[in-house]
Design a protein around this motif. Structure first.
Motif, PDB file in Angstrom:
ATOM      1  N   MET A 164      10.079  -2.401  -7.192  1.00 54.83           N
ATOM      2  CA  MET A 164       9.753  -1.096  -6.615  1.00 54.83           C
ATOM      3  C   MET A 164       9.023  -0.191  -7.589  1.00 54.83           C
ATOM      4  N   LEU A 165       9.322  -0.359  -8.903  1.00 51.24           N
ATOM      5  CA  LEU A 165       8.732   0.552  -9.898  1.00 51.24           C
ATOM      6  C   LEU A 165       7.206   0.665  -9.794  1.00 51.24           C
ATOM      7  N   PRO A 166       6.458  -0.445  -9.555  1.00 54.80           N
ATOM      8  CA  PRO A 166       5.001  -0.285  -9.501  1.00 54.80           C
ATOM      9  C   PRO A 166       4.526   0.594  -8.346  1.00 54.80           C
ATOM     10  N   TYR A 167       5.389   0.795  -7.349  1.00 54.23           N
ATOM     11  CA  TYR A 167       4.936   1.536  -6.165  1.00 54.23           C
ATOM     12  C   TYR A 167       5.515   2.935  -6.100  1.00 54.23           C
ATOM     13  N   LYS A 214       0.822  -1.210   0.000  1.00 53.92           N
ATOM     14  CA  LYS A 214       0.000   0.000   0.000  1.00 53.92           C
ATOM     15  C   LYS A 214       0.855   1.258   0.000  1.00 53.92           C
ATOM     16  N   GLY A 215       2.099   1.128   0.453  1.00 56.27           N
ATOM     17  CA  GLY A 215       2.974   2.311   0.567  1.00 56.27           C
ATOM     18  C   GLY A 215       3.432   2.798  -0.787  1.00 56.27           C
ATOM     19  N   ARG A 216       3.808   4.055  -0.837  1.00 57.79           N
ATOM     20  CA  ARG A 216       4.350   4.625  -2.067  1.00 57.79           C
ATOM     21  C   ARG A 216       5.684   5.303  -1.761  1.00 57.79           C
ATOM     22  N   ILE A 217       6.665   5.129  -2.660  1.00 61.14           N
ATOM     23  CA  ILE A 217       7.930   5.827  -2.476  1.00 61.14           C
ATOM     24  C   ILE A 217       8.212   6.665  -3.714  1.00 61.14           C
ATOM     25  N   SER A 218       9.127   7.605  -3.584  1.00 59.92           N
ATOM     26  CA  SER A 218       9.480   8.419  -4.750  1.00 59.92           C
ATOM     27  C   SER A 218      10.622   7.754  -5.499  1.00 59.92           C
ATOM     28  N   SER A 219      10.847   8.192  -6.729  1.00 58.08           N
ATOM     29  CA  SER A 219      11.946   7.628  -7.525  1.00 58.08           C
ATOM     30  C   SER A 219      13.281   7.867  -6.840  1.00 58.08           C
ATOM     31  N   GLN A 240       5.185  -1.479 -19.905  1.00 58.33           N
ATOM     32  CA  GLN A 240       4.185  -2.375 -20.469  1.00 58.33           C
ATOM     33  C   GLN A 240       3.140  -2.760 -19.408  1.00 58.33           C
ATOM     34  N   PHE A 241       3.624  -3.001 -18.188  1.00 58.99           N
ATOM     35  CA  PHE A 241       2.722  -3.417 -17.103  1.00 58.99           C
ATOM     36  C   PHE A 241       2.941  -2.507 -15.895  1.00 58.99           C
ATOM     37  N   PRO A 242       2.367  -1.327 -15.908  1.00 61.04           N
ATOM     38  CA  PRO A 242       2.732  -0.307 -14.901  1.00 61.04           C
ATOM     39  C   PRO A 242       2.406  -0.705 -13.466  1.00 61.04           C
ATOM     40  N   LYS A 243       1.483  -1.658 -13.272  1.00 60.03           N
ATOM     41  CA  LYS A 243       1.048  -1.909 -11.902  1.00 60.03           C
ATOM     42  C   LYS A 243       1.537  -3.252 -11.388  1.00 60.03           C
ATOM     43  N   GLU A 244       2.465  -3.888 -12.102  1.00 55.92           N
ATOM     44  CA  GLU A 244       2.836  -5.245 -11.718  1.00 55.92           C
ATOM     45  C   GLU A 244       4.344  -5.399 -11.536  1.00 55.92           C
ATOM     46  N   THR A 245       4.726  -6.400 -10.720  1.00 60.22           N
ATOM     47  CA  THR A 245       6.142  -6.712 -10.572  1.00 60.22           C
ATOM     48  C   THR A 245       6.493  -7.824 -11.546  1.00 60.22           C
TER      49      THR A 245
END
Lengths: 376, 396
Positions: free
Chosen positions: A203-206, A4-9, A64-69
């Protein structure tokens, strides 16, 4: 989504820095020196190509799959059954590589400081601490990294600065004595370290600002490259031809420091760098393993499996090699192919398959469109 | 209401708190300050260590020292290897031996002649030991060196350390020694140390003096010969390690004559290798800055002509010193401790690859050229010699 958490690049870049250098600065100098000798400082530059490559590949897959690992989208790319198999392979890979990292940490502590303490105690206490940070989630790891990484880099810089007076530039000459080949062979070690950048796939999806992911990923690789080159250069200029004979050249360098006769015995600083750095490194690998497992098994929350997997990690760390000699032999030889295959070749293949399929689909799509046009 | 799981977790954590396997209190360790290695017989070596006696050392600090009592003691043991001797030594000392503060290592002459590399390995493998400890070869037994009780410092180890810092002789640390042994040319040299026991007036009867007495030359890891202090100083010029030097020259010009001493302020040496038509040449370029510190002649030091003459003479003098050292190393002993090989390797890597295996034969054939420049900067605080009547002062 499980996380559920979000981090910055930027936070992602900061986490990845110790994930590479923590074990890198201690083991890479000796591994590269064995092959590249006086040109050992060039080797990380070749190795970093793999780092830049894998960040690029992972980011393209992410687009291609922005919300998946990687565990999730491999099912979409190569089908549910093969995808699941690949997912399992990846989880075993992360279990194994994390076991190796934990063992490296334990071997260093036992070999240099706590000679009589049983290895298992050192391993399990570290895994326990990491388990807490993994339970806290990605945000917690990111914030820990934001606190620790500046300290680690500062201490590292301090060691390098204190050694300046003892360095002898002549030790790196002649440059490229035996041509470029030895430096490329020497790059095998750094390359397998750089390939660990595949972790950003978890990490990219989050990310809260995914569009900056590529830029910060590459900057992170660059920062690791600079640190590795300077570390290699310093140990080379200090120890010259005997660098390859030392197990942890940076540790010997830390012991060598003597400023004005009283400022010496600084190995505790190296120890601090090592513990803070490996704590973050183990945490993020541990996190990837736990997150991947829950995604593969479709569990709604990853927290309950943190401790059981921790137990597995301790066992793998203990069983991964009978002794330090075999561990180091493995790291210098077969592991290179193993790490590069898992972390560079497979993701690249996934991306190629995905892009080819898309192209085919588009072609078919335009054909069927054309047919439908004809009909009308 | 406390959760049972939380209690369990807290109890589990307690397990980690008791783990003091590696606790070592300061009063449980014996701090070693100097190590000495001696040849015992064909298979065994003798290891001697200087160990701090904490009580008397702290008493010395309080009282200001110098009472003549020892603040360290020396213990030794024999074993097949250094590590073996160490464990035999451990049985004689009631505290755990701790090498972390060992600042100097002395190798006995006899052991040096039999080869040292197998024993040195211990110093690279044992985590406690440090690469910065200074290494010497002793004339006579190494144990005598570390047992000596010097005038100025409290311990022999401290003296050895200070002598190296002063750099009147070679300053070789354990790291340098490993690098020399590792190098392709097998060039190794270590400073020689000697203990002098004199009953001269003005010296304390129970105290001894340690002096650096030249250098030991090694072929691979076996000692093959020595050089005296004057010759070693010549080597220092070439290795660019010279820190202090006084040059005394004789000048003569018409009626005036006498000696003038110059003190070196700074100096730098550059080795310039060249290969011309297959002939290997080495040019040694020395640039040094000097001040006049004594004028024992009757010349007026204000005259630029005189200064010029002094400069020429000093250049000749330094060249002679260096030449002498080169001839011993190159023509007599044939060991490349002058780092000529390394210089060629840096400038001519390709040619070097061809000759590196035959360097031993090649090294004595190198032609050496000298280019010494002395800059006399200041005449000191006096102009004319103050102790000479005006009418006898010559202006050159």
């Amino acid at each position: 989504m499980i996380e559920k958490g979000r981090i910055s690049s930027f936070q992602m870049a900061i986490i990845m820095n110790p994930a590479i250098i923590a074990t890198g600065i201690l083991l890479v100098p000796s591994l590269t020196a064995a092959k590249a000798e006086r040109d050992m400082w060039i080797s990380p530059i070749w190795g970093s190509i793999f780092g830049f490559l894998i960040v690029f590949v992972t980011f393209q897959l992410h687009k291609q799959f922005p919300k998946e690992t990687i565990i999730e989208y491999s099912e979409h790319i190569i089908g549910p059954i093969l995808g699941k198999v690949l997912g399992f392979i990846y989880l075993f890979f992360y279990l194994h590589i994390n076991g190796i990292i934990i063992r490296e940490y334990g071997e260093f502590v036992v070999g240099n400081f706590l000679f009589n303490t049983p290895l298992i105690v050192i391993l399990s206490s570290m895994v326990l601490v990491c388990a807490f940070s993994v339970r806290g989630g990605l945000e917690v790891i990111a914030r820990t990294a934001q606190i620790f990484v500046p300290i680690v880099i500062l201490l590292w810089l301090l060691i390098m600065l204190f050694l300046l007076g003892d360095l002898d530039l002549n030790k790196m000459l002649p440059v490229l004595e035996k041509g470029v080949m030895p430096t490329i062979l020497g790059a095998a070690g750094p390359a397998s370290w750089f390939s660990e950048y595949l972790l950003i796939a978890f990490m990219l999806p989050y990310l809260s600002d995914p569009e900056k992911g590529l830029k910060w990923g590459h900057l992170s690789v660059l920062s690791v490259l600079i640190i590795l080159v300077i570390t290699n250069l310093t140990t080379l200029l200090l120890f010259g031809d005997i660098t390859a004979d030392l197990l942890y050249p940076v540790m010997n360098a830390g012991r060598y420091i003597s400023i004005a006769e009283f400022f010496q015995h600084l190995e505790s600083i190296i120890m601090a760098i090592w513990i803070a750095g490996t704590f973050l490194k183990i945490s993020i690998f541990y996190y990837a393993l736990v997150l991947g497992t829950s995604q593969l098994l479709k569990i709604s929350d990853y927290k309950p499996i943190v401790f059981p997997i921790g137990l597995l990690l301790i066992l793998v760390a203990k069983w991964t090699a009978p002794n330090l000699i075999e561990l180091k032999h493995f790291l210098g030889t077969s592991s290179v192919f193993y790490f590069l295959f898992m972390q560079i070749v497979i993701p690249t293949l996934l991306l190629i398959i995905r892009l080819l399929r898309k192209k085919l689909q588009v072609k078919r799509g335009t054909k069927s469109e054309a047919i439908s046009h004809d009909k009308t | 209401m406390i959760k049972p799981s939380l209690v369990l977790l807290t109890l589990c954590n307690l397990c980690f708190l008791v783990g003091c396997w590696d606790r070592s209190e300061i009063n449980d360790i014996a701090i070693i300050t100097a190590t000495a290695l001696d040849y015992s017989n064909e298979n065994e070596i003798e290891l001697s260590v200087e160990i701090v006696i904490p009580e008397s050392m702290s008493a010395m600090v309080k009282e200001g020292g110098g009472s003549g009592a020892r603040s360290t003691f020396v213990e030794s043991a024999i074993g097949e290897t250094l590590a073996d001797a160490r464990s035999n030594l451990q049985t004689k000392v009631a505290r755990t031996l701790f090498w972390g503060h060992s600042e100097s290592t002395v190798i006995g002459e006899k052991l040096a002649e039999h080869g040292i590399k197998e024993h040195l390995d211990f110093f690279s493998r044992m985590p406690e030991t440090r690469f910065r400890n200074v290494v010497y070869v002793s004339q006579g037994k190494a144990k005598e060196i570390i047992s000596s009780l010097p005038h100025l410092e409290d311990t022999a180890s401290e003296t050895l350390h200070e002598l190296a810092q002063f750099e009147s002789g070679l300053h070789i640390t354990m790291k340098d020694l490993f690098q020399m042994l590792k190098s392709q040319t097998g060039e190794t040299t270590l400073p020689l140390i000697k203990v002098v026991q004199t009953k001269e007036e003005g010296k304390m009867k129970d105290k001894t003096q340690l002096i650096i007495n030249g250098a030991a030359l090694f072929k691979e890891d076996k000692m093959i010969g020595t050089m005296d202090q004057v010759e070693t100083r010549g080597i220092l010029w070439i290795r660019n390690e010279i820190k202090t030097a006084t040059v005394t020259i004789n000048i003569e010009d018409g009626e005036g004559k006498g000696k003038v001493s110059l003190e070196m302020i700074r100096s730098s040496t550059e080795l310039q290798p060249s290969i011309e038509n297959g002939r290997w040449k080495m040019k040694i370029i020395i640039t040094t800055e000097d001040d006049i510190i004594q004028n024992a002649s009757n010349f007026d030091m204000r005259s630029p002509d005189i200064i010029h003459k002094i400069k020429m003479k000093a250049e000749k003098d330094i060249e002679d010193r260096v030449k002498q050292a080169v001839s011993i190393v190159k023509d007599d002993k044939k060991v490349d401790i002058l780092t000529f090989g390394e210089s060629f390797r840096r400038k001519y890597p390709k040619e070097w690859q061809k000759v590196k295996d035959k360097w031993e034969e090649r090294f004595p054939e190198i032609e050496v050229e000298y280019d010494v420049t002395v800059k006399v900067l200041r005449p000191g605080e006096a102009t004319e010699p103050p102790a000479v009547p005006d009418d006898k002062v010559k202006e050159g």
